[in-house]
Scaffold this active site. Structure first.
Site, short mmCIF file in Angstrom:
data_model
loop_
_atom_site.label_atom_id
_atom_site.label_comp_id
_atom_site.label_asym_id
_atom_site.label_seq_id
_atom_site.Cartn_x
_atom_site.Cartn_y
_atom_site.Cartn_z
N GLY A 305 5.94 -16.56 8.39
CA GLY A 305 5.99 -14.75 7.48
C GLY A 305 3.49 -14.90 7.17
N ILE A 307 2.11 -14.61 3.89
CA ILE A 307 1.74 -15.45 3.05
C ILE A 307 2.04 -17.12 3.44
CG2 ILE A 307 1.96 -16.93 1.07
CD1 ILE A 307 0.73 -14.14 1.31
N ALA A 388 8.06 -20.14 0.31
CA ALA A 388 6.92 -18.90 0.51
C ALA A 388 8.03 -17.62 1.14
CB ALA A 388 6.26 -18.66 1.74
N LYS A 434 6.00 -7.29 -9.09
CA LYS A 434 7.08 -6.73 -9.32
C LYS A 434 8.31 -7.30 -10.44
CE LYS A 434 6.66 -4.26 -5.26
NZ LYS A 434 4.97 -5.09 -4.81
N ARG A 564 10.03 6.23 -3.50
CA ARG A 564 11.72 5.91 -2.97
C ARG A 564 12.19 5.09 -3.79
NH1 ARG A 564 8.93 2.75 2.36
NH2 ARG A 564 7.04 1.73 -0.29
#
Length: 665
Positions: A305, A307, A388, A434, A564
């Protein structure tokens, strides 16, 4: 008026046979010139009757020696220092010979040479060297001037902004690589001490505020920003000026990306949106990072990925004993493994180093399968784990809540259990902003994963920690690739809301801080990276449209589509009750009371709810997942219409016994 181009062509067509004739002609006059110089211009040629014989002698000697040693076989259009040395040696040799002959004739009083000054042959030789060398190298000079003129007409006149190490290196490379058609004209630099100086032969003409004037005055066609440590605000100012003058703009990457410290033309690229958001360079304690990782076996989940792959790159620089690249996507893991192998190949191209190179191991696995993970821990016995891997896409996870639970929570729990069992010395989980008062399943699931790490740290006393940060630019699923695709398609660019804000970091910057936070971790804390100021998504869209060379509204439209599922306008950084303390690094804050979210008396209930979450995910019961997340995560308020209706259904006269009913079904 003589046409210079015509004259250049004539001179460049001169051949060695022509030069032979020219030399003979010049050699015939040089003794007379030498005599005039020797006698300060008072020369009576009738008195010096031996001058004619001397001229003949000198001409014959020089032409014989030059011809005998191949002087008239050189190709003077590409003459170099070697040809200059040979010319000097031959002319000195001719001077020695003619001086010897002249001296002999002088003593014998032949041809009335005794009337001439005895220094005449030496002075003649010196003037002949100047004349011959000047003629030859004027051909080379004209060829070089002609070539530069052609390149100048074909290439771009470049203004380099930044007269530091990066700018100087790039100018030197441009001067060496003429075929690229980049012709540096001048420097711009904000240091007043450099103004009006010449660096690499180019003038430093002014500071960045004077760019418009110098762009027009010097007829600049391209600007290269060679300021790897400049802030995003400075870069934005320069880019805006260049765009207003319709000048192509390139830059070198920021200091986070140039880990090698070498600046070459290959480093130059178009200005990216990441550059405009660039902050001041991060001061990293490299020695502490190396001390943490050197010689260790490091397991990185999500290695393919955004990161994870950057963690692999920066970890490799610390020379670990082994990196275990664990990931679920075979292609992405393969790609980063190949990249790292190429880096190792450049470090030791012939395999002769006495130092053991880091070992690279690829391991394809799904975090949800405990037995597969267990095999990895048994085989490789990692010392450090960087976790990660995660599902991070908010709207997708809102529609696929069971996947978010099994991957983000159960996968993390599997890793933690195996890390404890196999005595992993340090565990670092990558989290997100988040998790703070989440309105979506993804954020809530990552918050539960955080709590699992903190609980494990409290039980074991080991440095198991969490590093929390916001969005990273350029990651898969990031808004930037989406905007680029929309721009390439001719628009429109879709933004959810005009007030939507997010915190952003570049991937290298975030990973640097993750590694730095790992060096100061003691266990049980959450590290929050200093994300700077939030950025409006609509401003990102506008910047990206401009960088792509389009006008907003005329070429590309921006359309607002509405929030969204699971999204909120602004992300928050602090959970109620969390105490953020400064650390030894100015860009890293620590929450030392982070494990208060799991009071010891509620451990059993916490474990039970985590287990129930897994069972609810196994039967795809999204309603039960949301209910359990609300019980586990303080501040979780699902806001999507679908989620709200589901919660109302659960709350209408149903008690917790419904959980057991759903699970049994």
């Amino acid at each position: 008026m003589i046409d210079k181009k015509f004259l250049y062509k004539k001179i460049l067509r001169v051949r060695n046979r022509h030069l032979f004739i020219i030399d003979a002609f010049i050699f015939s006059f040089i003794p007379i010139i030498a005599l005039y110089i020797r006698l300060d211009g008072s020369v009576d040629l009738e008195r010096y009757s031996g001058i004619t014989q001397t001229i003949v002698l000198f001409v014959i000697v020089k032409l014989i020696i030059l011809g005998r040693f191949g002087f008239y076989q050189y190709y003077w259009r590409y003459a170099s220092a070697e040809e200059l040395l040979r010319t000097t040696v031959l002319m000195v040799s001719a001077t020695v010979v003619q001086t010897g002959i002249f001296g002999t004739l002088y003593l014998l009083n032949i041809f009335s040479i005794d009337t001439l000054p005895r220094s005449l042959p030496i002075l003649d030789g010196l003037l002949s060297l100047i004349a011959v060398g000047g003629i030859r190298f004027s051909v080379r000079l004209i060829e070089e001037t002609n070539r530069k003129r052609k390149e100048f007409n074909l290439g771009d006149r470049v203004l380099v902004v930044g007269a530091g190490n990066a700018g100087v290196s790039i100018v030197q490379e441009m001067l060496r690589s003429k075929h690229l058609g980049l012709h540096p004209v001048a420097f711009i630099d904000d240091d007043p001490k450099k103004i009006n100086l010449r660096i690499c032969g180019l003038p430093v003409v002014g500071n960045r505020h004077q760019i418009p004037a110098w762009v027009n005055h010097l007829n600049i066609r391209k600007v290269i920003i060679a300021m790897p440590t400049a802030s995003g605000a400075v870069l934005r100012e320069i880019v805006d000026v260049c765009q207003a003058n319709e000048i192509k703009t390139s830059t070198v990457p920021g200091v986070h990306e140039l880990l090698s410290g070498n600046f070459r033309l290959g480093s130059i690229r178009e200005v990216k949106i990441e550059d405009l958001l660039r902050r001041e360079a991060i001061q990293t304690d490299i020695q502490e990072v190396f001390k943490l990782l050197m010689g260790k076996r490091v397991l990185i989940t999500g290695a393919g990925g955004s990161i994870g792959s950057e963690l692999c790159r920066q970890t490799l620089k610390a020379w670990p004993a082994e990196i275990i690249l664990l990931g679920h996507g075979e292609n992405s893991v393969f790609n980063i493994a190949q990249e790292l192998k190429q880096i190792l190949q450049t470090l030791d191209p012939e395999g002769k180093t006495n130092r053991q190179l880091p070992k690279l191991t690829t391991f394809i696995a799904d975090l949800r399968f405990f037995s597969r993970l267990e095999y990895a821990f048994e085989q490789y016995q990692p010392d450090i784990v960087f976790h990660a891997a995660a599902h991070k896409h908010v709207p997708l996870m809102e529609l696929n809540a069971p996947e978010s639970i099994t991957n983000n929570i159960q996968g993390t729990k599997n890793l933690l259990d195996l890390s404890v069992r196999h005595n992993v010395k340090q565990f670092v989980m990558i989290s997100t902003d988040k998790v703070v008062n989440p309105t979506n399943v993804m954020g809530a699931s990552k918050r539960v994963a955080e709590m699992l790490v903190l609980k494990t740290a409290r039980i074991t006393g080991k440095p198991f920690t969490v590093v929390r940060f916001g969005n990273v630019l350029g990651s898969r699923g990031s808004v930037i690739p989406t905007f680029r695709k929309q721009i390439a398609a001719g628009g429109p660019v879709t933004v959810t809301h005009p007030e939507m804000c997010r915190y952003f970091m570049t991937i290298p910057e975030a990973v640097q801080l993750v590694l730095q936070a790992s060096t100061i971790a003691t266990g049980g804390e959450i590290f929050m990276l200093n994300m700077g100021r939030p950025v409006k998504i609509v401003d990102l869209a506008k910047d990206l449209i401009r960088l792509s060379g389009y006008d907003i509204g005329r070429d590309i439209e921006i359309v607002f589509t509405g929030l969204r599922p699971g999204e909120k306008l602004r992300e928050e950084l602090l959970l109620p009750g969390e105490q953020y303390d400064a650390t030894e690094h100015e860009k890293i804050l620590a929450v030392h009371n982070a494990d208060r979210a799991i009071p010891e008396e509620f451990d059993l209930e916490f474990d039970l709810n985590v287990k129930l979450l897994g069972e609810a995910a196994a039967i795809n019961d999204t309603r039960l997942i949301i209910l359990l997340l609300k019980q586990l995560v303080s501040g979780y308020k699902p806001e999507s219409q679908k989620t709200t209706s589901q919660l109302q259904y659960i709350g209408e006269g149903h008690d917790d016994s419904l959980k057991q009913k759903n699970i049994s079904q």
